[in-house]
Design a protein around this motif. Sequence first.
Motif, PDB file in Angstrom:
ATOM      1  N   PHE A   1       0.833  -1.205   0.000  1.00  8.04           N
ATOM      2  CA  PHE A   1       0.000   0.000   0.000  1.00  8.04           C
ATOM      3  C   PHE A   1       0.869   1.257   0.000  1.00  8.04           C
ATOM      4  O   PHE A   1       1.836   1.362   0.744  1.00  8.04           O
ATOM      5  CB  PHE A   1      -0.912  -0.014   1.230  1.00  8.04           C
ATOM      6  CG  PHE A   1      -1.769   1.203   1.331  1.00  8.04           C
ATOM      7  CD1 PHE A   1      -2.911   1.328   0.556  1.00  8.04           C
ATOM      8  CD2 PHE A   1      -1.443   2.238   2.187  1.00  8.04           C
ATOM      9  CE1 PHE A   1      -3.717   2.448   0.641  1.00  8.04           C
ATOM     10  CE2 PHE A   1      -2.240   3.365   2.277  1.00  8.04           C
ATOM     11  CZ  PHE A   1      -3.378   3.470   1.498  1.00  8.04           C
ATOM     12  N   ASP A   2       0.505   2.211  -0.869  1.00 10.98           N
ATOM     13  CA  ASP A   2       1.218   3.488  -0.950  1.00 10.98           C
ATOM     14  C   ASP A   2       0.200   4.608  -0.774  1.00 10.98           C
ATOM     15  O   ASP A   2      -0.637   4.833  -1.647  1.00 10.98           O
ATOM     16  CB  ASP A   2       1.918   3.605  -2.302  1.00 10.98           C
ATOM     17  CG  ASP A   2       2.673   4.918  -2.454  1.00 10.98           C
ATOM     18  OD1 ASP A   2       2.928   5.601  -1.437  1.00 10.98           O
ATOM     19  OD2 ASP A   2       3.003   5.264  -3.602  1.00 10.98           O
ATOM     20  N   LEU A   3       0.259   5.287   0.354  1.00 13.15           N
ATOM     21  CA  LEU A   3      -0.695   6.348   0.659  1.00 13.15           C
ATOM     22  C   LEU A   3      -0.684   7.445  -0.408  1.00 13.15           C
ATOM     23  O   LEU A   3      -1.736   7.993  -0.748  1.00 13.15           O
ATOM     24  CB  LEU A   3      -0.409   6.950   2.040  1.00 13.15           C
ATOM     25  CG  LEU A   3      -1.391   8.000   2.536  1.00 13.15           C
ATOM     26  CD1 LEU A   3      -2.783   7.405   2.686  1.00 13.15           C
ATOM     27  CD2 LEU A   3      -0.927   8.572   3.862  1.00 13.15           C
TER      28      LEU A   3
END
Length: 140
Positions: free
Chosen positions: A2-4
């Motif tokens: 996951f990459d904000l």
Amino acid sequence: MFDLDSCIGFMTNRQSKKLAEAFNNRLAPFGVTRVQWIAMYYLDKYKSLSQMELADKMDIKPSTLARLVDRMERDGYVQRVKNDEDRRIFLVSLTEKGEKFWKDLLPEGENMGKVFSNNISDEDMSAFMKVLNQMVRNIE
């Protein structure tokens, strides 16, 4: 992983804050905020709304709206009148001063919309709105 920074929820929230800040900056010389501008927009459009209806249209909490209306009433832009049919309900409307002021403010929103959509084709804007609306429908 996951990459904000590529999360659509985070990205739209961050960009929305930037757009809101830009509109607030544009309205600052008039001594109003974008939230007050939005309230005046709906009061001009519908002429008279209960506080609950206005809060609903603006998508804000009734307590937040009450404070907003207090300030705008203090400044002479709106008035509260008890509803003849239900004395517990107050109807909010623009005063004469508010209507005159609104006429000066309306072009600022129109101009800001042009700034926001500059160099974006009608086709791209339509696709953008369609995607945003679908995202909201996905969570309802």
